[in-house]
Design a protein around this motif. Sequence first.
Motif, short mmCIF file in Angstrom:
data_model
loop_
_atom_site.label_atom_id
_atom_site.label_comp_id
_atom_site.label_asym_id
_atom_site.label_seq_id
_atom_site.Cartn_x
_atom_site.Cartn_y
_atom_site.Cartn_z
N UNK A 87 0.85 -1.18 0.00
CA UNK A 87 0.00 0.00 0.00
C UNK A 87 0.89 1.23 0.00
N UNK A 88 0.38 2.30 -0.58
CA UNK A 88 1.13 3.54 -0.62
C UNK A 88 1.44 4.03 0.79
N UNK A 89 2.73 4.13 1.12
CA UNK A 89 3.14 4.65 2.41
C UNK A 89 3.06 3.65 3.55
N UNK A 90 2.70 2.40 3.25
CA UNK A 90 2.63 1.39 4.32
C UNK A 90 4.01 1.21 4.93
N UNK A 91 4.07 1.22 6.26
CA UNK A 91 5.35 1.06 6.95
C UNK A 91 6.08 2.37 7.18
N UNK A 92 5.53 3.47 6.68
CA UNK A 92 6.14 4.79 6.90
C UNK A 92 5.39 5.53 8.00
N UNK A 93 6.14 6.25 8.82
CA UNK A 93 5.52 7.09 9.84
C UNK A 93 5.53 8.52 9.32
N UNK A 94 4.37 9.15 9.22
CA UNK A 94 4.30 10.47 8.58
C UNK A 94 5.11 11.55 9.26
N UNK A 95 5.33 11.42 10.57
CA UNK A 95 6.05 12.48 11.30
C UNK A 95 7.56 12.29 11.29
N UNK A 96 8.03 11.16 10.74
CA UNK A 96 9.47 10.93 10.62
C UNK A 96 9.96 11.39 9.26
N UNK A 97 11.24 11.68 9.17
CA UNK A 97 11.82 12.10 7.89
C UNK A 97 11.99 10.88 6.98
N UNK B 282 15.08 10.94 -4.34
CA UNK B 282 14.47 11.89 -3.41
C UNK B 282 15.39 13.09 -3.17
N UNK B 283 16.70 12.83 -3.19
CA UNK B 283 17.68 13.91 -3.07
C UNK B 283 17.56 14.70 -1.77
N UNK B 284 17.45 16.02 -1.89
CA UNK B 284 17.47 16.91 -0.73
C UNK B 284 16.27 16.74 0.18
N UNK B 285 15.23 16.05 -0.28
CA UNK B 285 14.02 15.89 0.53
C UNK B 285 14.11 14.70 1.48
N UNK B 286 15.26 14.03 1.53
CA UNK B 286 15.40 12.85 2.36
C UNK B 286 15.27 13.19 3.84
N UNK B 287 15.58 14.44 4.21
CA UNK B 287 15.47 14.84 5.62
C UNK B 287 14.20 15.65 5.89
N UNK B 288 13.23 15.55 5.00
CA UNK B 288 11.91 16.17 5.18
C UNK B 288 10.93 15.13 5.70
N UNK B 289 10.00 15.55 6.56
CA UNK B 289 8.98 14.62 7.05
C UNK B 289 8.18 14.07 5.86
N UNK B 290 7.90 12.77 5.88
CA UNK B 290 7.27 12.16 4.72
C UNK B 290 5.81 12.58 4.56
#
Length: 409
Positions: free
Chosen positions: A103-113, A145-153
């Motif tokens: 699923x799209x975003x499954x396993x990702x925490x939205x508040x983490x980078x 992803x480049x520079x966005x790797x340290x942005x919240x997902x």
Amino acid sequence: MTTTITTSSEVPIVRVNDVSKRFIIRKDNSVKERLLNFGHANRFKEDFFALKHIDLQIDAGTTIGLIGPNGSGKSTLLKAIGGIIQPTTGSVQRRGQMAALLELGAGFHPDLTGRENVYLNASVMGLSRVQTESHFEEILEFSGIGEFIDTQVKFYSSGMYVRLAFAVAVHVDPDLLLVDEVLAVGDEAFQKKCLDKIRAFQDEGRTIVLVSHTLSQITSMCSRAIVLARGSVVFDGDPYDAVSILRSGFATTIEADAHKDDRLRAALANVELGRIKGVRVMNGQGLSPKSFDTGDDIAIEVDVEVPKRLEAWSVGLHINNPLGQLVTGATSTSLDVGLGALQGPAVARFLLPKAPFGSGEYGVTVALMGSHGQEIARAADAATFSVSNHGGTWGPLRTAMTFESRVGA
């Protein structure tokens, strides 16, 4: 119940034993309705079986496609294989390292980078922090992803989610990769990169189970396809046969159960009349290049097989642009080629000398017709090819356009 098999490679990598999955659908949706109906709960709920007595065996090194109408149970079966949901009855056995894109975003925490989610997701898939660090630069480069790797997902687009999730999944060195339609979200360039990676996995002997509504992916990538409808397996075998059955009109029977068996029998009967076994796009030298140039000779070969004798047969060809619009098409009959009786295998060949295609991507759809001109098999988007952009004009047709101007009176 999902267990892990740890025996030799001769054992199937996945074994699904009489699996059913029941969900309870409630008809009293609000708290007020539930309070009013307390004591009569069974009258306001019903059982829904997303899967019914599924038996499957998947051998190592194969690529399996799961297809069917919406609501047929494809994603539920994939989740049962992955251990995301537990079956109501039956069991699933699995061996080896598994990676899943369900699923799209499954396993990702939205508040983490993105960086933090790479480590989180990789750990869920069984990688240690040291292993993840050793793969991190490859994951980052693959994802783009480049520079966005340290942005919240939570600020990522759907395409960025898929890029990062797929990049993690393919770098955990899986023996079994489960993919559920998520590739449809990425842009064209990233989809190509993902498909190239999947083909590399196939060359390495890894096992892939793929859910896709893009049937050309099923015919071009899978060694076997399974058609599901209302939670049951209705066909398990050759991908071209599976796609023919799905496209025969059987998919519409999801709304007409009374005719389901008749429609399915008719679909299977068409498969018995004839099959399309493969489609190839080649140049004048008989090779299949990654890209053509405008003006190249293009040959499209269609492998067909007719189990029962046909007194006459014909083959049709459509070449479409990515929007599904017809660019050119023909049949052997329209080209004044009459084909006699056939039983067994045959190869049909369309030749487009000095093809004037403009730059872009093109899809190839072919059909096999029987003795009375009736369509008995179709392979939609069975192959694709691209034409490189060398400047000048653009669009589906390359023209010898010139330009001139006049200044003054």
